[in-house]
Design a protein around this motif. Structure first.
Motif, PDB file in Angstrom:
ATOM      1  N   PRO A  93      11.746  13.174   2.418  1.00  0.00           N
ATOM      2  CA  PRO A  93      12.594  12.291   2.795  1.00  0.00           C
ATOM      3  C   PRO A  93      11.912  10.761   2.841  1.00  0.00           C
ATOM      4  N   TRP A  94      12.050  10.013   1.841  1.00  0.00           N
ATOM      5  CA  TRP A  94      11.107   8.843   1.676  1.00  0.00           C
ATOM      6  C   TRP A  94      11.600   7.792   2.641  1.00  0.00           C
ATOM      7  N   SER A  95      12.661   7.719   3.010  1.00  0.00           N
ATOM      8  CA  SER A  95      12.882   6.649   4.018  1.00  0.00           C
ATOM      9  C   SER A  95      12.636   6.727   5.467  1.00  0.00           C
ATOM     10  N   VAL A  96      12.759   7.932   5.701  1.00  0.00           N
ATOM     11  CA  VAL A  96      11.982   8.486   6.891  1.00  0.00           C
ATOM     12  C   VAL A  96      10.558   8.176   6.926  1.00  0.00           C
ATOM     13  N   LEU A  97      10.032   8.750   6.096  1.00  0.00           N
ATOM     14  CA  LEU A  97       8.454   8.290   6.024  1.00  0.00           C
ATOM     15  C   LEU A  97       8.177   6.816   5.893  1.00  0.00           C
ATOM     16  N   VAL A  98       8.927   6.308   5.325  1.00  0.00           N
ATOM     17  CA  VAL A  98       8.588   4.713   5.229  1.00  0.00           C
ATOM     18  C   VAL A  98       8.735   4.136   6.556  1.00  0.00           C
ATOM     19  N   LYS A  99       9.476   4.518   7.407  1.00  0.00           N
ATOM     20  CA  LYS A  99       9.808   3.911   8.677  1.00  0.00           C
ATOM     21  C   LYS A  99       8.812   4.309   9.433  1.00  0.00           C
ATOM     22  N   LYS A 100       8.176   5.608   9.471  1.00  0.00           N
ATOM     23  CA  LYS A 100       7.173   5.846  10.285  1.00  0.00           C
ATOM     24  C   LYS A 100       5.735   5.004   9.888  1.00  0.00           C
ATOM     25  N   LEU A 101       5.814   4.563   8.649  1.00  0.00           N
ATOM     26  CA  LEU A 101       4.473   3.965   8.382  1.00  0.00           C
ATOM     27  C   LEU A 101       4.551   2.178   8.610  1.00  0.00           C
ATOM     28  N   LYS A 102       5.775   1.857   8.690  1.00  0.00           N
ATOM     29  CA  LYS A 102       6.296   0.489   8.715  1.00  0.00           C
ATOM     30  C   LYS A 102       5.193  -0.149   9.478  1.00  0.00           C
ATOM     31  N   ALA A 103       4.403   0.176  10.688  1.00  0.00           N
ATOM     32  CA  ALA A 103       3.687  -0.471  11.702  1.00  0.00           C
ATOM     33  C   ALA A 103       2.521  -0.970  10.818  1.00  0.00           C
ATOM     34  N   HIS A 104       2.357  -0.343   9.731  1.00  0.00           N
ATOM     35  CA  HIS A 104       0.787  -0.647   8.955  1.00  0.00           C
ATOM     36  C   HIS A 104       1.157  -1.603   8.094  1.00  0.00           C
ATOM     37  N   ASP A 105       2.406  -1.709   7.811  1.00  0.00           N
ATOM     38  CA  ASP A 105       2.842  -2.747   6.678  1.00  0.00           C
ATOM     39  C   ASP A 105       2.107  -4.014   6.933  1.00  0.00           C
ATOM     40  N   SER A 106       1.510  -4.644   5.679  1.00  0.00           N
ATOM     41  CA  SER A 106       0.420  -5.626   5.752  1.00  0.00           C
ATOM     42  C   SER A 106       1.088  -7.172   5.683  1.00  0.00           C
ATOM     43  N   LYS A 107       2.263  -7.436   5.962  1.00  0.00           N
ATOM     44  CA  LYS A 107       2.877  -8.706   6.004  1.00  0.00           C
ATOM     45  C   LYS A 107       2.028  -9.711   6.779  1.00  0.00           C
TER      46      LYS A 107
END
Length: 144
Positions: A32-46
């Protein structure tokens, strides 16, 4: 829609798919890629300086392939340059910037050291287990 490259056209006209392509298609369907990405979004390096970051889903897919095929960071970089099916699974096209070993290493370290990484792989393994694919992505905090 993006214009297709010669490699894309050639890939579509193949007579059969390799075992690697079939395996990656199964992984793509069942993780479930989209679910996993949402869970990691907090670490996004913007907002950081330097090169723009690679998309989070792409880097997660690259990390999973690294685990599927037991590749080192430089080995994963080389494989992305050499193997079209791996680039396609990662969401890369032939002319695009391919991650070198440093961002691959950074993502691997983050997923191995952050508690979210372990939870993420437990979720992936649970999803794969539902489709008789358990063991494709073993959980271990430190890779050899």
């Amino acid at each position: 829609m993006d214009q297709m490259s010669f490699a894309d056209i050639e890939s579509q006209n193949k007579k059969r798919k390799t075992r690697r392509e079939l395996f990656l298609e199964r992984m793509d369907r069942h993780i479930p890629w989209s679910v996993l990405v949402k869970k990691l979004k907090a670490h996004d390096s913007k907002g950081r300086v330097g090169r723009p970051p690679y998309p989070l889903e792409m880097m997660l897919r690259i990390h999973c392939m690294q685990r599927f095929y037991n590749l080192s960071d430089p080995g994963m970089e080389d494989a992305l340059y050499e193997i079209e099916s791996l680039r396609r699974f990662a969401g890369l096209r032939l002319g695009e910037r391919i991650p070198d070993e440093t961002p691959i290493l950074n993502v691997r370290h983050f997923l191995e050291e952050d508690p979210r990484g372990e939870k993420l792989f437990k979720e992936i393994n649970a999803s794969l287990g539902d489709h008789d694919l358990r063991g494709c992505l073993e959980i271990n905090r430190v890779m050899a």
